[in-house]
Write an enzyme that holds these catalytic residues in place. Structure first.
Site, mmCIF file in Angstrom:
data_model
loop_
_atom_site.group_PDB
_atom_site.id
_atom_site.type_symbol
_atom_site.label_atom_id
_atom_site.label_comp_id
_atom_site.label_asym_id
_atom_site.label_seq_id
_atom_site.Cartn_x
_atom_site.Cartn_y
_atom_site.Cartn_z
ATOM 1 C CG HIS A 58 -2.137 -0.877 0.992
ATOM 2 N ND1 HIS A 58 -2.066 -2.246 0.928
ATOM 3 C CD2 HIS A 58 -3.431 -0.558 0.812
ATOM 4 C CE1 HIS A 58 -3.268 -2.737 0.719
ATOM 5 N NE2 HIS A 58 -4.120 -1.726 0.641
ATOM 6 C CB SER A 59 3.736 2.353 1.668
ATOM 7 O OG SER A 59 4.885 3.181 1.594
#
Length: 127
Positions: free
Chosen positions: A9-10
């Site tokens: 997600h990052s």
């Protein structure tokens, strides 16, 4: 050589995990996809598909993901990618990526053996 894709997600986390895995394994097709299209936290199927296609050299690809919705987007990306033999490993993303990257350097590596190496990381104790 079996390719590896790290999905987080990052974008920074995905890139960092690949950086560590490259340091441990030396060479190999190691790609990442992370963050949403606007640069925030999230995942998107198109960058994952692109990473899968870039990592593939015909020997298949193992995908490692960080959280649940990354699985959904990775599954969609796999369906959209023009690549045979792509699997998602049920493994901790950092430790699994390290194991997978090292396993992928073996001349006898297969998608299944690389996936299994990644999933063996589930049982590694840190203390």
């Amino acid at each position: 050589m079996v390719g590896i894709v790290v999905v987080s997600h990052s974008a920074k986390a995905a890139e960092g995990i690949c950086e560590i895995a490259r340091e441990m394994s030396g060479e190999g097709a190691l790609e990442y996809a992370g963050g949403d299209p606007d640069g925030g936290i999230g995942t998107s199927s198109d960058p994952i598909r692109e990473a899968i296609e870039t990592a593939s050299d015909g020997d298949g690809v193992v995908v490692l993901v960080d959280l649940g919705s990354a699985v959904m987007n990775a599954e969609l990306a796999i369906e959209m990618a023009g690549v045979d033999d792509v699997v998602i490993a049920d493994a901790p993303v950092l430790e699994g990526a390290l194991n997978a990257a090292v396993a992928a350097t073996s001349p006898s590596a297969t998608v299944e053996s690389v996936r299994e190496s990644a999933e063996e990381a589930r049982d590694v104790s840190k203390v």
